[in-house]
Scaffold this motif. Structure first.
Motif, PDB file in Angstrom:
ATOM      1  N   ILE A 233       3.615   2.064   3.822  1.00 23.34           N
ATOM      2  CA  ILE A 233       2.447   2.886   3.928  1.00 23.34           C
ATOM      3  C   ILE A 233       1.322   2.633   4.767  1.00 23.34           C
ATOM      4  CG2 ILE A 233       0.492   3.818   2.251  1.00 23.34           C
ATOM      5  CD1 ILE A 233       2.625   3.747   0.140  1.00 23.34           C
ATOM      6  N   ASN A 234       0.686   3.104   5.337  1.00 21.52           N
ATOM      7  CA  ASN A 234      -0.627   2.948   6.367  1.00 21.52           C
ATOM      8  C   ASN A 234      -1.503   4.023   5.908  1.00 21.52           C
ATOM      9  OD1 ASN A 234       0.210   5.218   7.751  1.00 21.52           O
ATOM     10  ND2 ASN A 234       1.402   3.772   9.173  1.00 21.52           N
ATOM     11  N   CYS A 235      -2.567   3.920   6.600  1.00 23.69           N
ATOM     12  CA  CYS A 235      -3.784   4.816   6.346  1.00 23.69           C
ATOM     13  C   CYS A 235      -3.559   6.278   7.034  1.00 23.69           C
ATOM     14  CB  CYS A 235      -5.026   4.543   6.916  1.00 23.69           C
ATOM     15  SG  CYS A 235      -5.789   2.819   6.277  1.00 23.69           S
ATOM     16  N   LYS A 236      -2.341   6.333   7.828  1.00 20.81           N
ATOM     17  CA  LYS A 236      -2.223   7.511   8.553  1.00 20.81           C
ATOM     18  C   LYS A 236      -0.992   8.541   7.467  1.00 20.81           C
ATOM     19  CE  LYS A 236      -3.148   6.377  13.229  1.00 20.81           C
ATOM     20  NZ  LYS A 236      -2.454   6.316  14.364  1.00 20.81           N
ATOM     21  N   THR A 237      -0.323   7.546   6.621  1.00 23.80           N
ATOM     22  CA  THR A 237       0.529   8.038   5.871  1.00 23.80           C
ATOM     23  C   THR A 237       0.283   7.712   4.429  1.00 23.80           C
ATOM     24  OG1 THR A 237       2.306   6.305   6.384  1.00 23.80           O
ATOM     25  CG2 THR A 237       2.503   8.623   7.783  1.00 23.80           C
ATOM     26  N   PRO A 238      -0.954   8.028   3.735  1.00 19.94           N
ATOM     27  CA  PRO A 238      -0.981   7.209   2.457  1.00 19.94           C
ATOM     28  C   PRO A 238      -0.236   8.185   1.468  1.00 19.94           C
ATOM     29  CG  PRO A 238      -2.751   8.908   3.138  1.00 19.94           C
ATOM     30  CD  PRO A 238      -1.958   8.768   4.426  1.00 19.94           C
ATOM     31  N   LYS A 239      -0.156   7.639   0.267  1.00 21.18           N
ATOM     32  CA  LYS A 239       0.768   8.399  -0.834  1.00 21.18           C
ATOM     33  C   LYS A 239      -0.390   8.390  -2.074  1.00 21.18           C
ATOM     34  CE  LYS A 239       5.450   7.296  -0.074  1.00 21.18           C
ATOM     35  NZ  LYS A 239       6.696   6.943  -0.482  1.00 21.18           N
ATOM     36  N   VAL A 240      -0.358   9.484  -2.870  1.00 22.95           N
ATOM     37  CA  VAL A 240      -1.191   9.767  -3.928  1.00 22.95           C
ATOM     38  C   VAL A 240      -0.507   8.800  -5.015  1.00 22.95           C
ATOM     39  CG1 VAL A 240      -1.948  11.374  -5.644  1.00 22.95           C
ATOM     40  CG2 VAL A 240      -1.593  12.282  -3.319  1.00 22.95           C
ATOM     41  N   LEU A 422      -6.669  -3.728  -5.281  1.00 22.91           N
ATOM     42  CA  LEU A 422      -7.843  -3.729  -4.977  1.00 22.91           C
ATOM     43  C   LEU A 422      -8.478  -2.110  -4.777  1.00 22.91           C
ATOM     44  CD1 LEU A 422      -8.446  -6.425  -2.040  1.00 22.91           C
ATOM     45  CD2 LEU A 422      -8.988  -6.689  -4.446  1.00 22.91           C
ATOM     46  N   ASN A 423      -9.516  -1.867  -5.261  1.00 25.84           N
ATOM     47  CA  ASN A 423      -9.839  -0.215  -5.220  1.00 25.84           C
ATOM     48  C   ASN A 423     -11.345  -0.155  -4.234  1.00 25.84           C
ATOM     49  OD1 ASN A 423     -10.732  -1.816  -7.537  1.00 25.84           O
ATOM     50  ND2 ASN A 423     -12.130   0.163  -8.005  1.00 25.84           N
ATOM     51  N   GLU A 424     -11.034   0.791  -3.661  1.00 22.69           N
ATOM     52  CA  GLU A 424     -12.425   1.113  -2.756  1.00 22.69           C
ATOM     53  C   GLU A 424     -13.170   2.150  -3.460  1.00 22.69           C
ATOM     54  OE1 GLU A 424     -13.407   2.114   1.736  1.00 22.69           O
ATOM     55  OE2 GLU A 424     -11.944   3.042   0.807  1.00 22.69           O
ATOM     56  N   TYR A 425     -14.211   2.156  -4.036  1.00 21.15           N
ATOM     57  CA  TYR A 425     -15.049   3.191  -4.737  1.00 21.15           C
ATOM     58  C   TYR A 425     -16.121   3.676  -3.667  1.00 21.15           C
ATOM     59  CZ  TYR A 425     -18.833  -0.327  -5.344  1.00 21.15           C
ATOM     60  OH  TYR A 425     -19.649  -1.514  -4.901  1.00 21.15           O
ATOM     61  N   ASP A 426     -16.597   2.939  -2.711  1.00 20.68           N
ATOM     62  CA  ASP A 426     -17.565   3.636  -1.985  1.00 20.68           C
ATOM     63  C   ASP A 426     -17.297   3.166  -0.379  1.00 20.68           C
ATOM     64  OD1 ASP A 426     -19.822   4.926  -0.601  1.00 20.68           O
ATOM     65  OD2 ASP A 426     -21.218   3.869  -1.815  1.00 20.68           O
ATOM     66  N   PRO A 427     -17.108   4.062   0.520  1.00 24.51           N
ATOM     67  CA  PRO A 427     -16.858   3.751   2.009  1.00 24.51           C
ATOM     68  C   PRO A 427     -17.897   2.831   2.508  1.00 24.51           C
ATOM     69  CG  PRO A 427     -15.979   5.745   1.483  1.00 24.51           C
ATOM     70  CD  PRO A 427     -16.749   5.373   0.318  1.00 24.51           C
ATOM     71  N   LYS A 428     -19.322   3.124   2.062  1.00 28.00           N
ATOM     72  CA  LYS A 428     -20.322   2.610   2.653  1.00 28.00           C
ATOM     73  C   LYS A 428     -20.500   1.102   2.239  1.00 28.00           C
ATOM     74  CE  LYS A 428     -23.009   7.179   2.506  1.00 28.00           C
ATOM     75  NZ  LYS A 428     -24.259   7.758   2.018  1.00 28.00           N
ATOM     76  N   VAL A 429     -19.954   0.735   1.296  1.00 30.35           N
ATOM     77  CA  VAL A 429     -20.091  -0.534   0.982  1.00 30.35           C
ATOM     78  C   VAL A 429     -18.752  -1.377   1.413  1.00 30.35           C
ATOM     79  CG1 VAL A 429     -20.005  -1.906  -1.314  1.00 30.35           C
ATOM     80  CG2 VAL A 429     -21.068   0.228  -1.320  1.00 30.35           C
ATOM     81  N   ARG A 434     -10.173   3.502   5.382  1.00 34.50           N
ATOM     82  CA  ARG A 434      -9.268   4.376   6.237  1.00 34.50           C
ATOM     83  C   ARG A 434      -9.228   4.076   7.606  1.00 34.50           C
ATOM     84  NH1 ARG A 434     -10.477   7.126   1.541  1.00 34.50           N
ATOM     85  NH2 ARG A 434      -8.913   8.214   0.575  1.00 34.50           N
ATOM     86  N   VAL A 435     -10.566   3.560   8.192  1.00 32.43           N
ATOM     87  CA  VAL A 435     -10.841   3.206   9.461  1.00 32.43           C
ATOM     88  C   VAL A 435     -10.528   1.749   9.947  1.00 32.43           C
ATOM     89  CG1 VAL A 435     -12.483   3.500  11.262  1.00 32.43           C
ATOM     90  CG2 VAL A 435     -12.541   4.833   9.535  1.00 32.43           C
ATOM     91  N   GLN A 436     -10.789   0.990   8.807  1.00 33.68           N
ATOM     92  CA  GLN A 436     -10.737  -0.538   9.063  1.00 33.68           C
ATOM     93  C   GLN A 436      -9.151  -1.125   8.889  1.00 33.68           C
ATOM     94  OE1 GLN A 436     -12.986  -2.198  10.929  1.00 33.68           O
ATOM     95  NE2 GLN A 436     -14.359  -0.473  11.078  1.00 33.68           N
ATOM     96  N   HIS A 440      -7.862  -4.019  11.036  1.00 35.78           N
ATOM     97  CA  HIS A 440      -8.689  -5.130  10.863  1.00 35.78           C
ATOM     98  C   HIS A 440      -8.299  -5.618   9.386  1.00 35.78           C
ATOM     99  CE1 HIS A 440     -11.066  -3.316  14.168  1.00 35.78           C
ATOM    100  NE2 HIS A 440     -11.232  -4.567  14.396  1.00 35.78           N
ATOM    101  N   ARG A 441      -7.052  -5.470   9.171  1.00 38.09           N
ATOM    102  CA  ARG A 441      -6.704  -5.897   7.777  1.00 38.09           C
ATOM    103  C   ARG A 441      -7.263  -7.318   7.195  1.00 38.09           C
ATOM    104  NH1 ARG A 441      -0.436  -7.119   6.508  1.00 38.09           N
ATOM    105  NH2 ARG A 441      -0.469  -5.474   7.986  1.00 38.09           N
ATOM    106  N   ALA A 442      -7.218  -8.263   8.205  1.00 37.38           N
ATOM    107  CA  ALA A 442      -7.743  -9.657   7.903  1.00 37.38           C
ATOM    108  C   ALA A 442      -9.104  -9.671   7.260  1.00 37.38           C
ATOM    109  CB  ALA A 442      -7.327 -10.738   8.893  1.00 37.38           C
ATOM    110  N   SER A 443      -9.877  -8.800   7.978  1.00 37.64           N
ATOM    111  CA  SER A 443     -11.220  -8.830   7.791  1.00 37.64           C
ATOM    112  C   SER A 443     -11.734  -7.992   6.822  1.00 37.64           C
ATOM    113  CB  SER A 443     -12.112  -8.208   9.135  1.00 37.64           C
ATOM    114  OG  SER A 443     -11.651  -6.826   9.128  1.00 37.64           O
ATOM    115  N   VAL A 444     -10.827  -6.981   6.326  1.00 40.95           N
ATOM    116  CA  VAL A 444     -11.065  -6.315   5.179  1.00 40.95           C
ATOM    117  C   VAL A 444     -10.607  -7.294   3.725  1.00 40.95           C
ATOM    118  CG1 VAL A 444     -10.178  -4.399   3.773  1.00 40.95           C
ATOM    119  CG2 VAL A 444     -10.754  -4.024   6.204  1.00 40.95           C
ATOM    120  N   LEU A 445      -9.566  -7.782   4.070  1.00 35.98           N
ATOM    121  CA  LEU A 445      -9.134  -8.937   2.755  1.00 35.98           C
ATOM    122  C   LEU A 445     -10.161 -10.037   2.714  1.00 35.98           C
ATOM    123  CD1 LEU A 445      -7.268  -9.861   0.628  1.00 35.98           C
ATOM    124  CD2 LEU A 445      -6.066 -10.971   2.522  1.00 35.98           C
TER     125      LEU A 445
END
Length: 547
Positions: A233-240, A422-429, A434-436, A440-445
């Motif tokens: 799975i990646n951001c282009k092919t996510p699953k519900v 991990l859960n993302e509740y606000d993209p601004k935070v 979905r972009v990073q 940039h998986r290492a920076s997100v982690l």
């Protein structure tokens, strides 16, 4: 007739006398004036008598802008707008005709009934954006004081308003002052003063590492295999994220004293200290904890029991606990610490079951079934309970740990997994996964580990206590920032537990905190105690409570 003859004679005498006087002067002629009996102005074409006679003094360098100027004010304005190139300005012009305009509206006042609007002050936010404080003189940098005099080309420092300067200097203090948390348990009067107060810094002064490997006592439960399709799975092919697993399957959060297997081991005095991985891992992560919590301690003879209350903070996951700007606890928003904790727990329960195969032939069943199942028709999640015993100096610790799934390697050997999300509740935070996330998986982690260091320490130490080979981490985000029910799985990544990136686990420091606290508890007299964290300080208080 006599009167008219006298008048004609006198006129002729005056004319002759005037002509004789004019001939005696240098002026040789006088212009003739033609009378116009039908109107005003000249009659016919006048002779070229006004040639080369200026109508008013002027300079040849001036630019004529008007045919005639009857006032001195407009002429002076013209001189101000078009000064001569070099030399001094021409003398002031005296008007040919002294004309005084009469203001017909003089003395007339018009009353304006419209409301007057106060002029608003404009603040220019970007006025000193590019100001470099390092190049400013030292006198500017001291308390914002400006020098009395500046050299040519020297820029003045920015003027900060009082509220802005105070916000910039004390923003962290103000944010912490607003975020005051309630204690996890109410301190009653019959408890009396605390038996002991232990600051967090005290735990960092102790080191201990078990020299004897842990011993497996009992295995119970069943495990399902990992569905490899979710690893792609990646951001282009996510699953519900499916929401039915948390309701269809029963998730048990049983405390130490209610565990039937631990009770059976205690009857045979297999160890002196009994606990679960939720409590032991929390004791290892105490220096990084921010939210309030409490642990129930029971001392019975030579046995020490570490318990949790029913529906306590140990049953839920925290979100951004160690962030510089943690979620605000006030209000009824879906982004309060309590709401986010419930959402994160809901996500982890569904995620750990969704990414596993529901094939009984590929499941890993142990000799003992789930010890907490009372109804045979009850559906339970994929979980295995591993009871292990550690040697902590003169004391033995029996701890129950959990494993979430199994993965077979190339040789067919089962590899035990601990699965978290991990859960993302606000993209601004978080910076919008979905972009990073893909690039940039290492920076997100690294960003999530910084904001959730206490939770990550618990997760990794839980995998170490269970001796899990693989640590699987999922990234789950809300479909919409204002919807905390619908989520999407953006990625699933697996790591070796002992090689998890970015985590510098020091076993001697983690076990040192556990060993120090257990030694302090074991010295207590028989009874029931409560160890609780101060809601606003890095401090623990130990109270003795009635049974």
């Amino acid at each position: 007739y006599e009167i008219s003859a006298c008048l004609v004679g006198s006129e002729m005498c005056i004319r002759d006398r005037y002509q004789r006087r004019v001939r005696g002067r240098r002026m040789s002629f006088l212009p003739t004036f033609v009378d116009n009996p039908l109107g005003w102005g000249p009659v016919g074409e006048p002779d070229n008598v006004f040639k080369d006679i200026p109508y008013t003094p002027f300079s040849k360098q001036d630019k004529l802008g008007k045919v005639a100027d009857w006032t001195a004010t407009s002429r002076q304005n013209y001189q101000n707008n078009f000064p001569p190139k070099g030399g001094r300005a021409p003398p002031p012009v005296t008007p040919v005709l002294n004309v005084h305009e009469v203001d017909e509206d003089e003395g007339f006042n018009l009353v304006d009934s419209r409301p007057t609007s106060s002029q608003k002050t404009k603040y220019y936010k970007q006025q000193y954006t590019n100001y470099n404080a390092r190049t400013a003189p030292a006198s500017w940098q001291n308390k914002g004081a400006q020098p009395k005099s500046r050299t040519k080309g020297q820029r003045a420092p920015p003027k900060q308003r009082g509220w802005k300067k105070q916000w910039q200097n004390n923003w962290r203090t103000d944010q912490n002052a607003k975020r005051k948390y309630e204690p996890s348990i109410e301190v009653k009067e019959e408890w009396g003063p605390p038996v002991a107060e232990i600051p967090f810094d005290e735990l960092l002064n102790h080191r201990f590492e078990p020299t004897v490997p842990p011993v497996d006592v009992v295995w119970a439960g069943s495990l399902e295999s990992l569905n490899q399709t979710y690893t792609k799975i990646n951001c282009k092919t996510p699953k519900v994220l499916e929401r039915n697993w948390s309701t269809e399957r029963t998730f048990f959060k049983v405390t130490t004293s209610d565990d039937p297997i631990i009770k059976a081991c205690a009857q045979s005095d297999m160890a002196q200290v009994y606990a679960t991985d939720a409590i032991i891992t929390h004791m290892m992560a105490i220096p990084k904890s921010v939210y309030p919590w409490d642990i129930i301690i029971r001392k019975k003879g030579n046995q020490l029991w570490l318990d949790k209350r029913d529906i306590s903070s140990f049953d839920y996951l925290t979100v951004d606990e160690n962030s510089n700007e943690p979620p605000h606890p006030d209000g009824e928003s879906i982004n309060t610490p309590t709401a986010l904790s419930q959402e994160a727990t809901f996500i982890n329960q569904n995620f750990t079951q969704q990414i596993l195969l529901k094939d009984p032939q590929k499941s890993f069943r142990l000799k003992k079934t789930n010890p907490f199942v009372t109804n045979k028709n009850e559906k339970v999640p994929s979980v295995a309970y591993r009871y292990r015993k550690w040697k902590l100096g003169n004391l033995d610790l029996l701890c129950r740990s959990e494993v979430d799934g199994v993965l077979k390697d190339a040789s067919g050997k089962p590899l035990f997994m601990v699965i978290k999300a991990l859960n993302e509740y606000d993209p601004k935070v978080t910076g919008d996964w979905r972009v990073q996330l893909d690039s940039h998986r290492a920076s997100v982690l690294a960003y999530e580990m910084k904001n959730n260091s206490c939770k990550f320490v618990k997760w990794i130490t839980q995998a170490i206590l269970a001796d899990a080979d693989v640590f699987t981490l999922g990234y789950v985000s809300r479909q919409k920032p204002k919807d905390n029910v619908s989520h999407m799985i953006l990625g699933v990544h697996s790591y070796k537990t002992k090689e998890f990136p970015g985590m510098q686990i020091h076993p001697s420091l983690l076990w040192g905190s556990v060993k120090f606290l257990i030694d302090q508890f074991y010295k207590l007299s028989d009874g029931k105690y409560v160890l609780m964290k101060d809601p606003d300080k890095p401090l623990m208080r130990l109270y003795k409570t009635p049974e």
